[in-house]
Design an enzyme around this catalytic site. Structure first.
Site, PDB file in Angstrom:
ATOM      1  N   ASP A   1      14.367   7.951  10.788  1.00 22.44           N
ATOM      2  CA  ASP A   1      13.468   7.194   9.909  1.00 22.44           C
ATOM      3  C   ASP A   1      13.867   7.283   8.434  1.00 22.44           C
ATOM      4  O   ASP A   1      13.015   7.169   7.555  1.00 22.44           O
ATOM      5  CB  ASP A   1      12.019   7.706  10.077  1.00 22.44           C
ATOM      6  CG  ASP A   1      11.882   9.185   9.739  1.00 22.44           C
ATOM      7  OD1 ASP A   1      12.917   9.864   9.564  1.00 22.44           O
ATOM      8  OD2 ASP A   1      10.739   9.661   9.642  1.00 22.44           O
TER       9      ASP A   1
ATOM     10  N   ARG B   1       6.870  10.581  14.640  1.00 20.23           N
ATOM     11  CA  ARG B   1       5.935  10.608  13.505  1.00 20.23           C
ATOM     12  C   ARG B   1       5.472   9.182  13.192  1.00 20.23           C
ATOM     13  O   ARG B   1       5.046   8.489  14.114  1.00 20.23           O
ATOM     14  CB  ARG B   1       6.614  11.246  12.284  1.00 20.23           C
ATOM     15  CG  ARG B   1       5.626  11.870  11.312  1.00 20.23           C
ATOM     16  CD  ARG B   1       6.363  12.488  10.143  1.00 20.23           C
ATOM     17  NE  ARG B   1       7.064  13.693  10.510  1.00 20.23           N
ATOM     18  CZ  ARG B   1       6.506  14.902  10.545  1.00 20.23           C
ATOM     19  NH1 ARG B   1       5.243  15.048  10.239  1.00 20.23           N
ATOM     20  NH2 ARG B   1       7.207  15.949  10.892  1.00 20.23           N
TER      21      ARG B   1
ATOM     22  N   THR C   1      17.079  14.683  11.887  1.00 20.03           N
ATOM     23  CA  THR C   1      15.714  14.494  12.417  1.00 20.03           C
ATOM     24  C   THR C   1      15.793  13.579  13.629  1.00 20.03           C
ATOM     25  O   THR C   1      16.542  12.592  13.607  1.00 20.03           O
ATOM     26  CB  THR C   1      14.749  13.874  11.387  1.00 20.03           C
ATOM     27  OG1 THR C   1      13.597  13.367  12.081  1.00 20.03           O
ATOM     28  CG2 THR C   1      15.363  12.729  10.595  1.00 20.03           C
TER      29      THR C   1
ATOM     30  N   SER D   1      12.678  17.109   3.486  1.00 20.02           N
ATOM     31  CA  SER D   1      13.741  18.025   3.034  1.00 20.02           C
ATOM     32  C   SER D   1      14.574  17.364   1.939  1.00 20.02           C
ATOM     33  O   SER D   1      14.979  18.022   0.970  1.00 20.02           O
ATOM     34  CB  SER D   1      14.660  18.392   4.202  1.00 20.02           C
ATOM     35  OG  SER D   1      13.887  18.774   5.313  1.00 20.02           O
TER      36      SER D   1
ATOM     37  N   ASP E   1      13.712  11.545  14.423  1.00 18.91           N
ATOM     38  CA  ASP E   1      12.915  10.337  14.166  1.00 18.91           C
ATOM     39  C   ASP E   1      13.749   9.121  13.744  1.00 18.91           C
ATOM     40  O   ASP E   1      13.279   7.988  13.850  1.00 18.91           O
ATOM     41  CB  ASP E   1      11.861  10.616  13.088  1.00 18.91           C
ATOM     42  CG  ASP E   1      10.905  11.731  13.481  1.00 18.91           C
ATOM     43  OD1 ASP E   1      10.797  12.010  14.690  1.00 18.91           O
ATOM     44  OD2 ASP E   1      10.293  12.334  12.586  1.00 18.91           O
TER      45      ASP E   1
ATOM     46  N   GLU F   1       3.980   8.019  18.980  1.00 18.71           N
ATOM     47  CA  GLU F   1       2.855   8.886  18.611  1.00 18.71           C
ATOM     48  C   GLU F   1       2.160   8.388  17.339  1.00 18.71           C
ATOM     49  O   GLU F   1       0.974   8.605  17.147  1.00 18.71           O
ATOM     50  CB  GLU F   1       3.313  10.335  18.430  1.00 18.71           C
ATOM     51  CG  GLU F   1       4.299  10.522  17.297  1.00 18.71           C
ATOM     52  CD  GLU F   1       4.776  11.950  17.143  1.00 18.71           C
ATOM     53  OE1 GLU F   1       4.417  12.808  17.959  1.00 18.71           O
ATOM     54  OE2 GLU F   1       5.522  12.206  16.189  1.00 18.71           O
TER      55      GLU F   1
ATOM     56  N   ARG G   1       8.777  24.363   7.795  1.00 20.66           N
ATOM     57  CA  ARG G   1       8.208  23.327   6.930  1.00 20.66           C
ATOM     58  C   ARG G   1       7.524  24.081   5.791  1.00 20.66           C
ATOM     59  O   ARG G   1       6.600  24.851   6.026  1.00 20.66           O
ATOM     60  CB  ARG G   1       7.178  22.486   7.690  1.00 20.66           C
ATOM     61  CG  ARG G   1       7.779  21.751   8.891  1.00 20.66           C
ATOM     62  CD  ARG G   1       6.773  20.747   9.451  1.00 20.66           C
ATOM     63  NE  ARG G   1       7.182  20.229  10.750  1.00 20.66           N
ATOM     64  CZ  ARG G   1       8.065  19.250  10.924  1.00 20.66           C
ATOM     65  NH1 ARG G   1       8.669  18.711   9.890  1.00 20.66           N
ATOM     66  NH2 ARG G   1       8.357  18.817  12.139  1.00 20.66           N
TER      67      ARG G   1
ATOM     68  N   ASP H   1      13.219  13.433   5.858  1.00 15.51           N
ATOM     69  CA  ASP H   1      12.609  12.872   4.649  1.00 15.51           C
ATOM     70  C   ASP H   1      12.075  13.938   3.666  1.00 15.51           C
ATOM     71  O   ASP H   1      12.457  13.962   2.492  1.00 15.51           O
ATOM     72  CB  ASP H   1      11.476  11.949   5.145  1.00 15.51           C
ATOM     73  CG  ASP H   1      10.687  11.354   4.035  1.00 15.51           C
ATOM     74  OD1 ASP H   1      11.205  10.425   3.407  1.00 15.51           O
ATOM     75  OD2 ASP H   1       9.560  11.818   3.786  1.00 15.51           O
TER      76      ASP H   1
ATOM     77  N   GLY I   1      11.670  19.710  11.007  1.00 16.17           N
ATOM     78  CA  GLY I   1      11.823  19.859  12.460  1.00 16.17           C
ATOM     79  C   GLY I   1      13.281  20.054  12.850  1.00 16.17           C
ATOM     80  O   GLY I   1      14.160  19.383  12.318  1.00 16.17           O
TER      81      GLY I   1
HETATM   82  O1  F6P Z   1      10.048  14.998  12.553  1.00 14.20           O
HETATM   83  C1  F6P Z   1      10.361  15.432  13.840  1.00 14.20           C
HETATM   84  C2  F6P Z   1       9.115  15.573  14.669  1.00 14.20           C
HETATM   85  O2  F6P Z   1       9.476  16.018  15.954  1.00 14.20           O
HETATM   86  C3  F6P Z   1       8.224  14.332  14.753  1.00 14.20           C
HETATM   87  O3  F6P Z   1       8.704  13.390  15.671  1.00 14.20           O
HETATM   88  C4  F6P Z   1       6.891  14.936  15.136  1.00 14.20           C
HETATM   89  O4  F6P Z   1       5.843  14.115  14.729  1.00 14.20           O
HETATM   90  C5  F6P Z   1       6.889  16.229  14.362  1.00 14.20           C
HETATM   91  O5  F6P Z   1       8.254  16.545  14.092  1.00 14.20           O
HETATM   92  C6  F6P Z   1       6.251  17.386  15.074  1.00 14.20           C
HETATM   93  O6  F6P Z   1       6.289  18.469  14.216  1.00 14.20           O
HETATM   94  P1  F6P Z   1       5.993  19.968  14.644  1.00 14.20           P
HETATM   95  O7  F6P Z   1       7.122  20.421  15.512  1.00 14.20           O
HETATM   96  O8  F6P Z   1       5.933  20.702  13.354  1.00 14.20           O
HETATM   97  O9  F6P Z   1       4.712  19.943  15.402  1.00 14.20           O
END
Ligand code: F6P
Length: 323
Positions: free
Chosen positions: A129, A171, A125, A104, A127, A223, A71, A102, A10
């Site tokens: 995390d 995530r 990221t 990557s 996140d 989420e 991705r 993570d 992301g």
């Molecule tokens: O890892 C970043 C993030 O924005 C998460 O918070 C979320 O769950 C995910 O990517 C959403 O991914 P995508 O943009 O591929 O839908």
């Protein structure tokens, strides 16, 4: 030495600051930076070119990533990773700067272990995390974006005496949710690592708030695994069980975009430069981070450790401050 730079997973505000710093630091040390577009997918497709310092003009303040991102599920296949290593060799690229999260870093770790590719990771990221760092690029910006949005929602919540469930990204991590909840004075927060992450605990808390005279509430919902769906599900259940006039807002990708905060620009710049300086010194497999304010480097293998959990006291503080 030719140093490849890629962004993967992301996008996150601050990635451009890291790209710019890596490219310009490489230039100043006499190395040649190569931009690899669309992350590992672009590497497999040979989508890369030399990236001179001037190509990074005017990107520091921009969200997203000038190198674009993807991705790349195919990278889970060892044969595909071997192909990627061959592409690097054929292009004469001896080291990679990987800006991502993570997945990557795990990919970089396998490239190093299986094919000896020197890799430097920069945490990017929203996140926050990753093990071994208190900060990742984009977290600070996303946090401020979420807080700004919820401040606006608060106006309507208090004017109408309504309950709002606001879902934030992250995530499987509750980092963004807990920090957002504290910063916007939320009445409650639901996040996966919480000992009270249940519908029943939320209802109890909302009932206590009601008895204290609160007529509007903001509940921040991480989420979790139900990307884009948890707040909706909790909202439906609350409506059914308690006939509440509530609204659900999913902040979604609004949190991912926008101009990076000053902190994300500063850490992106520091990490971009440091990554290249360490590669220049011959270091081969590490990712950068920040621990207690200091810039640190971790061995790439640390990415295999469990992800950090939000400080427990923050979750408890949300409830205390909602009185
Ligand atoms: O890892 C970043 C993030 O924005 C998460 O918070 C979320 O769950 C995910 O990517 C959403 O991914 P995508 O943009 O591929 O839908």
């Amino acid at each position: 030495m030719k140093i490849g730079v890629l962004t993967s997973g992301g996008d996150a505000p601050g990635m451009n600051a890291a790209i710019r710093a890596a490219v310009r630091q490489a230039d100043s040390l006499g190395h040649e930076a190569w931009g690899i577009y669309r992350g590992y997918q672009g590497l497999l497709d040979g989508d890369m070119e030399p990236l001179p310092s001037r190509a990074c003009a005017n990107i520091l303040q921009r969200g997203g990533t000038m190198l674009r991102t993807a991705r790349c599920k195919a990278f889970h296949d060892p044969d595909v990773r071997a192909k990627a290593a061959e592409k690097l060799k054929a292009a004469g690229i001896e080291a990679l700067v990987v800006i991502g999260g993570d997945g990557s870093f795990r990919a970089a770790e396998t490239l190093l272990r299986e094919h000896g590719v020197a890799c430097a990771g920069i945490p990017g990221t929203i996140d926050n995390d990753l093990p071994g760092t208190d900060r990742t690029l984009g977290f600070d910006t996303a946090l401020n974006t979420a807080v700004e949005a919820i401040d606006r929602i608060r106006d309507t919540a208090s004017s109408h005496g309504r309950l709002f469930l606001v879902e934030v990204m992250g995530r499987a991590s509750g980092m963004l949710a807990v920090h957002t909840a504290i910063a916007c004075g939320a009445e409650a927060v639901l996040y996966p690592e919480s000992p009270d992450d249940s519908y029943e605990a939320l209802v109890t808390q909302l009932e206590e708030n009601w008895k204290r005279g609160k007529r509007s509430s903001i509940v921040v919902v991480a989420e979790g695994d139900a990307v884009g769906g948890r707040a909706m599900a909790v909202g439906e259940r609350l409506k059914r069980d308690h006939e509440l006039d509530l609204r659900v807002v999913v902040l979604g990708h609004v949190q991912r975009g926008g101009s990076p905060s000053a902190l994300d620009r500063i850490w992106g710049s520091r990490w971009g430069s440091e990554a290249v300086r360490r590669l220049d010194r011959g270091e081969r497999g590490f990712y950068l981070g920040e621990v207690a304010g200091a810039l640190v480097a971790q061995p790439l293998s640390r990415i295999l450790e469990p992800q950090p959990v939000p400080p427990g006291d923050l979750g408890r503080l949300v409830a205390v401050l909602a009185r």
